[in-house]
Design a protein around this motif. Structure first.
Motif, PDB file in Angstrom:
ATOM      1  N   ARG A 164       9.945  -1.996  51.127  1.00 17.74           N
ATOM      2  CA  ARG A 164      10.138  -2.970  50.044  1.00 17.74           C
ATOM      3  C   ARG A 164      10.731  -2.368  48.775  1.00 17.74           C
ATOM      4  O   ARG A 164      11.395  -3.052  48.010  1.00 17.74           O
ATOM      5  CB  ARG A 164       8.810  -3.640  49.697  1.00 17.74           C
ATOM      6  CG  ARG A 164       8.364  -4.610  50.778  1.00 17.74           C
ATOM      7  CD  ARG A 164       7.106  -5.306  50.396  1.00 17.74           C
ATOM      8  NE  ARG A 164       6.058  -4.343  50.085  1.00 17.74           N
ATOM      9  CZ  ARG A 164       5.021  -4.608  49.314  1.00 17.74           C
ATOM     10  NH1 ARG A 164       4.906  -5.783  48.768  1.00 17.74           N
ATOM     11  NH2 ARG A 164       4.104  -3.712  49.093  1.00 17.74           N
ATOM     12  N   TYR A 165      10.445  -1.082  48.520  1.00 18.86           N
ATOM     13  CA  TYR A 165      10.907  -0.505  47.252  1.00 18.86           C
ATOM     14  C   TYR A 165      12.125   0.399  47.395  1.00 18.86           C
ATOM     15  O   TYR A 165      12.428   1.174  46.488  1.00 18.86           O
ATOM     16  CB  TYR A 165       9.754   0.238  46.557  1.00 18.86           C
ATOM     17  CG  TYR A 165       8.662  -0.716  46.156  1.00 18.86           C
ATOM     18  CD1 TYR A 165       8.895  -1.681  45.186  1.00 18.86           C
ATOM     19  CD2 TYR A 165       7.427  -0.680  46.774  1.00 18.86           C
ATOM     20  CE1 TYR A 165       7.915  -2.593  44.838  1.00 18.86           C
ATOM     21  CE2 TYR A 165       6.430  -1.598  46.433  1.00 18.86           C
ATOM     22  CZ  TYR A 165       6.689  -2.538  45.464  1.00 18.86           C
ATOM     23  OH  TYR A 165       5.720  -3.440  45.122  1.00 18.86           O
ATOM     24  N   THR A 166      12.798   0.346  48.546  1.00 12.95           N
ATOM     25  CA  THR A 166      14.027   1.129  48.683  1.00 12.95           C
ATOM     26  C   THR A 166      15.149   0.179  49.107  1.00 12.95           C
ATOM     27  O   THR A 166      14.893  -0.792  49.822  1.00 12.95           O
ATOM     28  CB  THR A 166      13.883   2.242  49.752  1.00 12.95           C
ATOM     29  OG1 THR A 166      13.536   1.630  50.998  1.00 12.95           O
ATOM     30  CG2 THR A 166      12.833   3.258  49.388  1.00 12.95           C
ATOM     31  N   ARG A 214       9.459  -6.920  40.254  1.00 12.93           N
ATOM     32  CA  ARG A 214       9.948  -6.540  41.575  1.00 12.93           C
ATOM     33  C   ARG A 214       8.808  -6.548  42.591  1.00 12.93           C
ATOM     34  O   ARG A 214       8.968  -6.983  43.730  1.00 12.93           O
ATOM     35  CB  ARG A 214      10.544  -5.138  41.486  1.00 12.93           C
ATOM     36  CG  ARG A 214      11.223  -4.748  42.755  1.00 12.93           C
ATOM     37  CD  ARG A 214      12.128  -3.572  42.512  1.00 12.93           C
ATOM     38  NE  ARG A 214      12.539  -3.003  43.773  1.00 12.93           N
ATOM     39  CZ  ARG A 214      13.106  -1.835  43.889  1.00 12.93           C
ATOM     40  NH1 ARG A 214      13.333  -1.130  42.819  1.00 12.93           N
ATOM     41  NH2 ARG A 214      13.464  -1.379  45.051  1.00 12.93           N
ATOM     42  N   SER A 215       7.646  -6.075  42.162  1.00 16.88           N
ATOM     43  CA  SER A 215       6.490  -6.043  43.063  1.00 16.88           C
ATOM     44  C   SER A 215       6.096  -7.459  43.478  1.00 16.88           C
ATOM     45  O   SER A 215       5.880  -7.740  44.652  1.00 16.88           O
ATOM     46  CB  SER A 215       5.317  -5.351  42.364  1.00 16.88           C
ATOM     47  OG  SER A 215       4.104  -5.705  42.960  1.00 16.88           O
ATOM     48  N   VAL A 216       6.036  -8.368  42.496  1.00 20.40           N
ATOM     49  CA  VAL A 216       5.636  -9.749  42.783  1.00 20.40           C
ATOM     50  C   VAL A 216       6.675 -10.405  43.695  1.00 20.40           C
ATOM     51  O   VAL A 216       6.342 -11.043  44.696  1.00 20.40           O
ATOM     52  CB  VAL A 216       5.445 -10.549  41.475  1.00 20.40           C
ATOM     53  CG1 VAL A 216       5.250 -12.029  41.760  1.00 20.40           C
ATOM     54  CG2 VAL A 216       4.247 -10.003  40.699  1.00 20.40           C
ATOM     55  N   THR A 221       0.737  -7.149  45.963  1.00 24.99           N
ATOM     56  CA  THR A 221      -0.438  -7.618  45.225  1.00 24.99           C
ATOM     57  C   THR A 221      -0.838  -6.613  44.145  1.00 24.99           C
ATOM     58  O   THR A 221      -1.702  -6.890  43.324  1.00 24.99           O
ATOM     59  CB  THR A 221      -1.644  -7.787  46.168  1.00 24.99           C
ATOM     60  OG1 THR A 221      -1.929  -6.506  46.752  1.00 24.99           O
ATOM     61  CG2 THR A 221      -1.366  -8.803  47.253  1.00 24.99           C
ATOM     62  N   GLY A 222      -0.237  -5.430  44.176  1.00 26.20           N
ATOM     63  CA  GLY A 222      -0.618  -4.398  43.210  1.00 26.20           C
ATOM     64  C   GLY A 222      -1.862  -3.641  43.633  1.00 26.20           C
ATOM     65  O   GLY A 222      -2.399  -2.826  42.876  1.00 26.20           O
ATOM     66  N   LEU A 223      -2.325  -3.888  44.870  1.00 24.49           N
ATOM     67  CA  LEU A 223      -3.563  -3.246  45.316  1.00 24.49           C
ATOM     68  C   LEU A 223      -3.336  -2.282  46.483  1.00 24.49           C
ATOM     69  O   LEU A 223      -4.258  -1.597  46.927  1.00 24.49           O
ATOM     70  CB  LEU A 223      -4.581  -4.318  45.744  1.00 24.49           C
ATOM     71  CG  LEU A 223      -5.047  -5.238  44.620  1.00 24.49           C
ATOM     72  CD1 LEU A 223      -5.884  -6.379  45.166  1.00 24.49           C
ATOM     73  CD2 LEU A 223      -5.857  -4.451  43.591  1.00 24.49           C
TER      74      LEU A 223
END
Ligand code: ADP
Length: 265
Positions: A164-166, A214-216, A221-223
């Motif tokens: 998800r983050y690349t 970006r996370s949302v 969920t940030g967890l």
């Protein structure tokens, strides 16, 4: 005559001087327990209304032809937000279960870590739908004692994050290798954008994100990393994160020798 909890810390000065600090942490522990209970109860209570809401939204979506056209977009947003809330509640419950349940309660068995890494790589392939190249490098063959479902959820979080983050086209490698003397490590390595050093120490805190929007947007969920940290703690293991902006990231789960089975004869 109530039992109290004390914390001791010894600091060494020079060769023969020591400073002993004893703190009464009973109140702090109680507050922490109250916080955990509160989060667990709220998450649990939110489950039922969320299931009801999801049920209605799904029914309306199935019959969307009968609804005015202007409902369509709102309905889609409602569906996205209820799914997001469900993930959040599930992650909160997972985290509070990991924090509160006794370690001996989890099902410790001998785990084929190499096979688990291969499954995780396949899950990553499925999630990325071919947008990333995911490979597995198995340099270690020993099994380890642990809870396979907990470890699966920790490694899934790491591979999902790597996808998800690349950006599309990046490479992700899962490495299972020996570490330190007799220990072992599972690494999830990507060659994406990386993370600035100031963020690294805080990444495993609940709801800490480098880029919240970006996370949302990616369904986070940030967890995730808080869950990884707690799963590893329950296995006497720890998470080491190495990253530099522009050079990708390596999330390394380090397992001590005591967790490892001896190599097959
Ligand atoms: P989230 O649900 O936001 O993904 P996590 O706890 O799993 O929560 O991750 C915390 C933050 O760490 C993410 O919001 C993201 O900014 C950062 N992060 C995690 N993995 C990576 C990675 N492989 N590359 C870059 N940033 C990452």
């Amino acid at each position: 005559n109530e039992a109290r909890t004390l914390s001791c810390q010894i600091t060494r000065f020079g060769d023969d001087e020591r400073l002993l600090i004893i703190r009464d942490v009973t109140r702090l522990q109680r507050l922490e327990q109250t916080r955990r209970d509160f989060v667990a109860n709220v998450s649990h209570e939110l489950r039922t209304p969320l299931t009801v809401l999801t049920g209605y939204v799904e029914t309306w979506q199935d019959n969307s032809d009968a609804l005015p056209a202007s409902f369509g977009r709102g309905l889609k947003r409602m569906q996205e937000q209820t799914v997001r809330m469900q993930h959040l509640v599930e992650d909160l419950l997972t985290l509070s279960r990991l924090e509160t349940s006794e370690r001996h309660q989890h099902n410790e068995r001998s785990i084929d870590v190499a096979a688990l890494c291969e499954q995780i790589a396949e899950d990553g392939q499925e999630l990325s739908a071919g947008s990333h190249e995911i490979t597995c490098r198995l340099e270690e063959g020993r099994r380890l004692y642990g809870d396979v479902e907990e470890l699966r959820s920790a490694l899934s979080n790491l591979i999902y994050n790597a996808v998800r983050y690349t950006p599309a086209g990046c490479h992700i490698t899962i490495v299972y290798r020996s570490w330190d003397k007799e220990g072992a490590a599972v690494e999830v390595i990507d060659d994406g954008e990386g993370i600035s050093p100031e963020h690294l120490p805080r990444l495993t805190e609940r709801f800490y994100r480098v880029d919240k929007s970006r996370s949302v947007a990616s369904g986070g969920t940030g967890l995730g990393l808080a869950i990884v940290k707690h799963v590893l703690l329950r296995h006497d293991a720890w998470l080491d994160i190495e990253s530099r902006p522009g050079e990708g990231a390596c999330f390394r789960c380090i397992f001590p020798a005591a967790r490892m089975e001896s190599a097959p004869a």
